[in-house]
Design an enzyme around this catalytic site. Structure first.
Site, short mmCIF file in Angstrom:
data_model
loop_
_atom_site.label_atom_id
_atom_site.label_comp_id
_atom_site.label_asym_id
_atom_site.label_seq_id
_atom_site.Cartn_x
_atom_site.Cartn_y
_atom_site.Cartn_z
CE LYS A 1 -23.66 79.20 24.52
NZ LYS A 1 -24.99 80.15 24.12
CG ASP B 1 -22.02 78.23 28.77
OD1 ASP B 1 -22.00 76.84 28.67
OD2 ASP B 1 -22.46 78.84 29.73
#
Length: 281
Positions: free
Chosen positions: A211, A230
DNA sequence: TCCCAGGTAACAT
DNA sequence: ATGTTACATGGG
């Protein structure tokens, strides 16, 4: 301070600065105030013109707001279905910002599993405690500290910035600052790498997973195909494209890059803002 | 008290 | 290679 009037078509300043990609801009009375490259900058939008007060050159402002991106072409690529077209229409003019890679990296390492409000306060504290003071129009602002300024800090002093995971994260930031400041990790060089190669390099840093790496690649290293996943994007993608199946991030990433293509990152940011705003309207 | 927040690394199948 | 858990904390 120079005054710039920069043509900006298919551009929405509020969406661009509010969507959650940057953490240090504030709106005060109709004007946005920020710090870019050691300079204070204030901007407001008047129709198709971006009015900026700053010591930066016009080209630097154009580059920062990615005003060279051909949005109609990007919309053509990512407008794959009815839902996507709806979200594009809703946030038309939202542009990715070309951030400083070092600031972007630190910001997103600090972002993990934290509310945006928390991230903003940590980044502000880092700037206040380790950055330089800039005075402008009676306001006091701070530059984002250079890697060396963080690398020389002690764990205890870093700790007062209020990291989400306390000293564990302070250690990660310190380690990364030493690598980047000591020229053992060249962030700028990654711009020349392919998306996958650059991502592999970034993920060798402790504290950087899929991420964070994708955020740094998308927001600061010109890898517009990066699709950061996310909690919000995961929820959205599972609900809208996988019938609420508990599909893995790897699968989501695979589908998103194949489906949205080389501008997948733009799709991601529109969807992120949409999902975080509750999808109203 | 439980759940959530722009996740990652270590560990267990 | 894929799934699970500790980590740490203020706010709803």
């Amino acid at each position: 301070m120079k005054m710039h009037r920069i043509p900006a078509h298919v551009f929405n300043l509020d969406y661009t600065l509010r969507c959650g990609q940057v953490f240090r801009w504030q709106k005060r009375g109709g004007e946005w105030m920020g710090v870019v490259k050691d300079s204070v900058i204030s901007v407001k939008q008047k129709g198709d013109v971006l009015v900026a007060k700053s010591n930066l050159a016009a080209e630097e402002i154009v580059s920062y707001f990615r005003l060279e991106d051909d949005m109609e072409n990007i919309y053509k690529h990512i407008g794959k279905d009815k839902l996507m077209k709806k979200v594009i229409a809703k946030y038309r003019g939202l542009r990715l910002i070309r951030q400083d890679p070092w600031e972007c990296l630190v910001s997103y390492v600090c972002s993990r599993n934290a509310p945006i409000k928390k991230i903003k306060s940590v980044i502000f504290n880092l700037s206040k405690n380790f950055g330089n003071v800039i005075k402008s129009d009676g306001h006091i602002e701070y530059t984002f500290p250079e890697p060396d300024m963080v690398a020389e800090a002690t764990l205890d002093k870093l700790g007062i910035c209020g990291f989400r995971y306390g000293k564990k994260q302070a250690r990660e930031i310190l380690e990364i600052a030493k690598l980047v400041g000591g020229n053992n990790f060249d962030l700028e060089r990654l711009k020349k790498y392919s998306y996958l190669d650059a991502k592999e390099e970034l993920m060798t840093l402790r504290g950087v997973g899929h991420k964070v790496a994708d955020c740094v690649l998308l927001f600061s290293l010109d890898k517009l195909e990066a699709f950061p996943i996310d909690v919000h994007i995961r929820r959205f993608m599972r609900r809208e494209y996988f019938q609420d199946e508990n599909i893995s991030d790897d699968k989501i990433r695979e589908l998103a890059r194949e489906y949205f293509g080389k501008y997948a990152g733009y799709a991601q940011e529109y969807l992120f803002y949409h999902e975080r705003s509750g999808g109203e309207k």
